[in-house]
Scaffold this motif. Sequence first.
Motif, PDB file in Angstrom:
ATOM      1  N   THR A 265       0.676  -0.746  -0.377  1.00 31.37           N
ATOM      2  CA  THR A 265       0.180   0.090   0.208  1.00 31.37           C
ATOM      3  C   THR A 265       0.414   1.590  -0.330  1.00 31.37           C
ATOM      4  OG1 THR A 265      -2.005   1.557   1.420  1.00 31.37           O
ATOM      5  CG2 THR A 265      -0.103   0.260   3.016  1.00 31.37           C
ATOM      6  N   PRO A 349      -6.034  -1.656   2.988  1.00 35.87           N
ATOM      7  CA  PRO A 349      -4.518  -1.321   3.030  1.00 35.87           C
ATOM      8  C   PRO A 349      -3.688  -2.616   2.171  1.00 35.87           C
ATOM      9  CG  PRO A 349      -4.824   0.041   4.331  1.00 35.87           C
ATOM     10  CD  PRO A 349      -6.208  -1.433   4.058  1.00 35.87           C
ATOM     11  N   ASP A 372      -3.405  -1.888  -2.450  1.00 34.21           N
ATOM     12  CA  ASP A 372      -4.778  -1.086  -3.199  1.00 34.21           C
ATOM     13  C   ASP A 372      -3.907   0.249  -3.440  1.00 34.21           C
ATOM     14  OD1 ASP A 372      -5.125   1.024   0.036  1.00 34.21           O
ATOM     15  OD2 ASP A 372      -3.591  -0.041  -0.440  1.00 34.21           O
ATOM     16  N   SER A 373      -2.903   0.336  -4.221  1.00 35.20           N
ATOM     17  CA  SER A 373      -2.711   1.720  -4.822  1.00 35.20           C
ATOM     18  C   SER A 373      -2.523   2.429  -6.008  1.00 35.20           C
ATOM     19  CB  SER A 373      -0.817   1.619  -4.850  1.00 35.20           C
ATOM     20  OG  SER A 373      -0.264   1.364  -3.700  1.00 35.20           O
TER      21      SER A 373
END
Length: 405
Positions: A265, A349, A372-373
Amino acid sequence: MRRTPHRRMLAAALFVACALVPMATAPATAVQAGQAARAAQVDRHDPDDCPPGGLGPEVTARLDKAIEDVRREAAIPGVVVGVWMPGKGSYVRATGVADTATRRPMTTDGFVRIGSETKTFTVTALLELVDDGRIRLDDPISRYVHGVPDGRRITLRQLAGMRSGLFPYTSDPGFVQDLLSDPQRSFTPREVLAYGFRHKNTFAPGKQFEYSNTNLVLLGLVIEKVSGQRLADFIDTRVLRPGRLHHTLFPQGAEFPEPHPRGYTDQTLSGATADATDWNPSWAWAAGAMISDLYDLRRWADIVATGKLLSPETQAQRLRTLPTGLPGLSYGLGIFKANGWIGHNGSIPGYETVTVYLPAKKATLVIMINTDSLSGGQEPSTLLARAITGIITPDNVYDGSVSPR
């Protein structure tokens, strides 16, 4: 959580051909004994997952290329995709890496944190209490939980449908600071609610849609009060066991069954990418703490979309969706409809998931990734779902996300 311009807040290269999926090793000792025992006893392979020919060489090649293109462009370490289309076949693939340090390949047999897909389990449990005659959807939350702002006017239905007007606790700057300063911290439901209750309600009950984890934490407390059980135990008894979901669990802390990919994350105070695999998901509780795997999510997609654990009347209420303000996306009771697809996405995250079912074709799509970026301001799981459905169901292209975190 919601993402801010300065930092995103929480809410929430090898292809592996479809083959006999090995059983998982025993979950971490902190996982509830009953769940661990069932996980160790059940073969995760479904012989129908890999019919001869799958979806055919042309479609398979297109899917391989589309998934790999999105994975590389969005900088997703690892991807798992499952597509099941009765009468046509299936497609089950893993690509990329489960660990960026060791380059261990992503595989189809791993557990992942499913983030906001937890909401589908929590609301299913709530609706079972409705079917039991123990609660009513139009009961006010104040009947079960004290101290909720305007709680006498906010109904359980509005909480489940994201129309309560309660401030999302994950949007409180103090919460974000406290969580990201110590990601191993354990939060209680009352503690996270306190962050949200510091703020005025954002609108009058029922007036509009606003995605808020506050709503689901309150519903978790309702389930505990009415059932007399911990939420994790009630979900296990009333949802997971009847659904034969032997590799899905509600952790009590940061425990995580093996095997699982590492999760990455950029939701950090510095904005640098971090390994969030072992961050404690207690802050998400009824809104996003659960863990599952590919084949359980496949089964769950059908169960939740068709109402197999609920009465027809209650399922009909669940699917009575209302506009969200996003094109083509409507929301019901812990479930969305996105251009024909029914289900939910999840983000926490380190991990994102999509689990959806298309009734018109009885098709199921499950996506699991270990980041989750955002990519270009979009959820990477949404980019994958859009590309995949553009190939397999061009008349029903998935283009929705309701997990702003």
